[in-house]
Design an enzyme around this catalytic site. Sequence first.
Site, PDB file in Angstrom:
ATOM      1  N   ASP A  47      -8.001  -5.512   0.169  1.00  0.00           N
ATOM      2  CA  ASP A  47      -8.476  -6.233  -1.014  1.00  0.00           C
ATOM      3  C   ASP A  47      -8.092  -7.700  -1.000  1.00  0.00           C
ATOM      4  OD1 ASP A  47      -9.690  -4.056  -2.222  1.00  0.00           O
ATOM      5  OD2 ASP A  47      -7.736  -3.285  -2.803  1.00  0.00           O
ATOM      6  N   HIS A  65       0.849  -1.179   0.000  1.00  0.00           N
ATOM      7  CA  HIS A  65       0.000   0.000   0.000  1.00  0.00           C
ATOM      8  C   HIS A  65       0.882   1.225   0.000  1.00  0.00           C
ATOM      9  CE1 HIS A  65      -3.167   2.797   1.111  1.00  0.00           C
ATOM     10  NE2 HIS A  65      -4.001   1.858   0.715  1.00  0.00           N
TER      11      HIS A  65
HETATM   12  N1  CMC Z   1       4.183  -7.509  -4.881  1.00  0.00           N
HETATM   13  C1  CMC Z   1       5.520  -7.489  -5.058  1.00  0.00           C
HETATM   14  N2  CMC Z   1       6.286  -6.395  -4.922  1.00  0.00           N
HETATM   15  C2  CMC Z   1       5.672  -5.254  -4.578  1.00  0.00           C
HETATM   16  C3  CMC Z   1       4.282  -5.184  -4.366  1.00  0.00           C
HETATM   17  C4  CMC Z   1       3.533  -6.363  -4.530  1.00  0.00           C
HETATM   18  N3  CMC Z   1       2.202  -6.356  -4.340  1.00  0.00           N
HETATM   19  N4  CMC Z   1       3.931  -3.928  -4.048  1.00  0.00           N
HETATM   20  C5  CMC Z   1       5.060  -3.224  -4.061  1.00  0.00           C
HETATM   21  N5  CMC Z   1       6.108  -4.022  -4.372  1.00  0.00           N
HETATM   22  C6  CMC Z   1       7.531  -3.622  -4.416  1.00  0.00           C
HETATM   23  C7  CMC Z   1       7.820  -2.841  -5.702  1.00  0.00           C
HETATM   24  O1  CMC Z   1       8.269  -3.686  -6.730  1.00  0.00           O
HETATM   25  C8  CMC Z   1       8.891  -1.878  -5.244  1.00  0.00           C
HETATM   26  O2  CMC Z   1      10.119  -2.571  -5.233  1.00  0.00           O
HETATM   27  P1  CMC Z   1      11.487  -1.789  -5.551  1.00  0.00           P
HETATM   28  O3  CMC Z   1      11.622  -0.770  -4.485  1.00  0.00           O
HETATM   29  O4  CMC Z   1      12.515  -2.857  -5.487  1.00  0.00           O
HETATM   30  O5  CMC Z   1      11.314  -1.192  -6.921  1.00  0.00           O
HETATM   31  C9  CMC Z   1       8.512  -1.567  -3.795  1.00  0.00           C
HETATM   32  O6  CMC Z   1       7.756  -2.717  -3.335  1.00  0.00           O
HETATM   33  C10 CMC Z   1       7.678  -0.308  -3.621  1.00  0.00           C
HETATM   34  O7  CMC Z   1       6.593  -0.395  -4.541  1.00  0.00           O
HETATM   35  P2  CMC Z   1       5.952   0.870  -5.243  1.00  0.00           P
HETATM   36  O8  CMC Z   1       5.247   0.422  -6.469  1.00  0.00           O
HETATM   37  O9  CMC Z   1       6.971   1.964  -5.373  1.00  0.00           O
HETATM   38  O10 CMC Z   1       4.932   1.314  -4.159  1.00  0.00           O
HETATM   39  P3  CMC Z   1       3.691   2.243  -4.394  1.00  0.00           P
HETATM   40  O11 CMC Z   1       3.445   2.927  -3.104  1.00  0.00           O
HETATM   41  O12 CMC Z   1       3.878   3.095  -5.600  1.00  0.00           O
HETATM   42  O13 CMC Z   1       2.522   1.202  -4.750  1.00  0.00           O
HETATM   43  C11 CMC Z   1       0.683  -0.240  -4.604  1.00  0.00           C
HETATM   44  C12 CMC Z   1       1.520   0.822  -3.885  1.00  0.00           C
HETATM   45  C13 CMC Z   1      -0.571  -0.527  -3.770  1.00  0.00           C
HETATM   46  C14 CMC Z   1       0.224   0.312  -5.960  1.00  0.00           C
HETATM   47  C15 CMC Z   1       1.525  -1.522  -4.783  1.00  0.00           C
HETATM   48  O14 CMC Z   1       1.926  -2.024  -3.540  1.00  0.00           O
HETATM   49  C16 CMC Z   1       0.803  -2.597  -5.592  1.00  0.00           C
HETATM   50  O15 CMC Z   1       0.832  -2.564  -6.820  1.00  0.00           O
HETATM   51  N6  CMC Z   1       0.106  -3.580  -4.890  1.00  0.00           N
HETATM   52  C17 CMC Z   1      -0.673  -4.574  -5.572  1.00  0.00           C
HETATM   53  C18 CMC Z   1      -2.013  -3.966  -5.950  1.00  0.00           C
HETATM   54  C19 CMC Z   1      -2.913  -3.782  -4.752  1.00  0.00           C
HETATM   55  O16 CMC Z   1      -3.090  -4.666  -3.932  1.00  0.00           O
HETATM   56  N7  CMC Z   1      -3.531  -2.578  -4.662  1.00  0.00           N
HETATM   57  C20 CMC Z   1      -4.514  -2.286  -3.642  1.00  0.00           C
HETATM   58  C21 CMC Z   1      -4.170  -1.148  -2.784  1.00  0.00           C
HETATM   59  S1  CMC Z   1      -5.272  -1.048  -1.364  1.00  0.00           S
HETATM   60  C22 CMC Z   1      -6.802  -0.618  -1.987  1.00  0.00           C
HETATM   61  C23 CMC Z   1      -6.901   0.785  -2.442  1.00  0.00           C
HETATM   62  O17 CMC Z   1      -6.536   1.709  -1.704  1.00  0.00           O
HETATM   63  O18 CMC Z   1      -7.392   0.978  -3.572  1.00  0.00           O
END
Ligand code: CMC
Length: 429
Positions: free
Chosen positions: A363, A305
């Site tokens: 989720d 998240h």
């Molecule tokens: N599985 C594997 N690796 C992950 C995941 C995941 N679900 N989420 C983040 N990472 C890694 C990502 O690869 C990155 O690694 P590195 O630093 O080595 O490049 C690191 O963790 C940070 O990720 P980020 O994409 O920079 O983080 P963000 O804050 O931009 O993204 C997120 C947050 C929710 C979009 C992401 O965690 C994700 O895509 N999760 C899966 C989708 C999901 O479950 N979304 C629901 C969010 S809760 C409901 C809502 O509020 O809508």
Amino acid sequence: MSSNTTLTVDNKAVELAVNEGTIGPSVIDISKLYAQTGMFTYDPGFTSTAATESKITYIDGDKGVLLYRGYPIDQLAEHGDFLETCYLLLYGELPTAAQKADFDYRVTRHTMVHDQMNRFFTGFRRDAHPMAIMVACVGALSAFYHDSTDISDPHQRMIASMRMIAKMPTLAAMAYKYSIGQPFVYPQNDLDYTSNFLRMCFAVPAEEYKVNPVLSRALDRIFILHADHEQNASTSTVRLAGSSGANPFACIAAGIACLWGPAHGGANEAALKMLEEIGTPDRIPEFIARAKDKNDPFRLMGFGHRVYKNYDPRAKIMQKTTHEVLSELGIKDDPLLDVAMELEQIALKDDYFIEKKLYPNIDFYSGITLKAMGFPTSMFTVLFAVARTVGWIAQWSEMIEDPSQRIGRPRQLYTGPTERQYVTVAQRG
Ligand code: CMC
């Protein structure tokens, strides 16, 4: 309370105000920075930027805290109901018994949609994604309810809010019924908000339908958990759309469009599809390895998240709700749940997930629960939209009522070509 900090740009000291909230990080007010320095700030994805002041919802992502108007989410989910949460988000205080009865009555009296709306539905293919239908139909409400689109009139704003909270379940249920070829079921106003929604989704005219109170309570709780989440992508979209003076129905339609994406509200659908793809617990290590592989775009859906770097407080309540629903429905050995539980345990112990603070989010569990209740995966994000509508409206109203509100207009760092001369097509090589 505010203090000052100094920023040095090109050897020139610039005084910037530091404004404190009631809790949470302070903000450096950079609204005059461009005038003072000729520079913008750069923050793609808004990771360090507060786009607004708000009194509605507070999240401490490190501690796993979520408060609606100061009240912890677990207390609201445990003791209250969804319409009480709606009242709280909209008006800032929990209602008295009389206020609650009046609010429930007013919402209930707006549940029907204009009969002409039925024609909108029949224009869609039967296999249309219900989120596509929702974006269109909610936007179309502005064509049906002209008398509540003048945003400068507080009374019209209030009526538009009531209409949206009341009509979203009706439209959502219609989208579902249309997709399965069943007749629309009209609202029945002696039922509470969530029971009414379940009936509109699952009743058929040919049979008597009895709402299961355990399922109704569980869904009501899911609605409470999803009701608001401060300045997330869809809420920011609603605010940005609304900042131009667009009518509230159009703004909420924009929010629904944004919510649809798999990184936001679409994650519950994506999480369930992922659990189905994994299939059995023995295949989990393969998927964990893929999630950790930098060259593989795969992510564990329902994990991680932007704000929570600790257990999502909503996920804890959701986990309990999932078990209540499965037990009520007599589902003991659900293979998806087995995979989910095992995946959760493995991920929580894995260095990659610990280091990056990736915990299960709401989720992760909501998909399993909704599936058990009988909703198809394509409806999951629609249910999120039904619940989030009140949050969008509360945030939109707060913005409209803020005298300092201006149109949202982000700036950019331009890296395209510098000025060049047009060449006619005949002269281009
Ligand atoms: N599985 C594997 N690796 C992950 C995941 C995941 N679900 N989420 C983040 N990472 C890694 C990502 O690869 C990155 O690694 P590195 O630093 O080595 O490049 C690191 O963790 C940070 O990720 P980020 O994409 O920079 O983080 P963000 O804050 O931009 O993204 C997120 C947050 C929710 C979009 C992401 O965690 C994700 O895509 N999760 C899966 C989708 C999901 O479950 N979304 C629901 C969010 S809760 C409901 C809502 O509020 O809508």
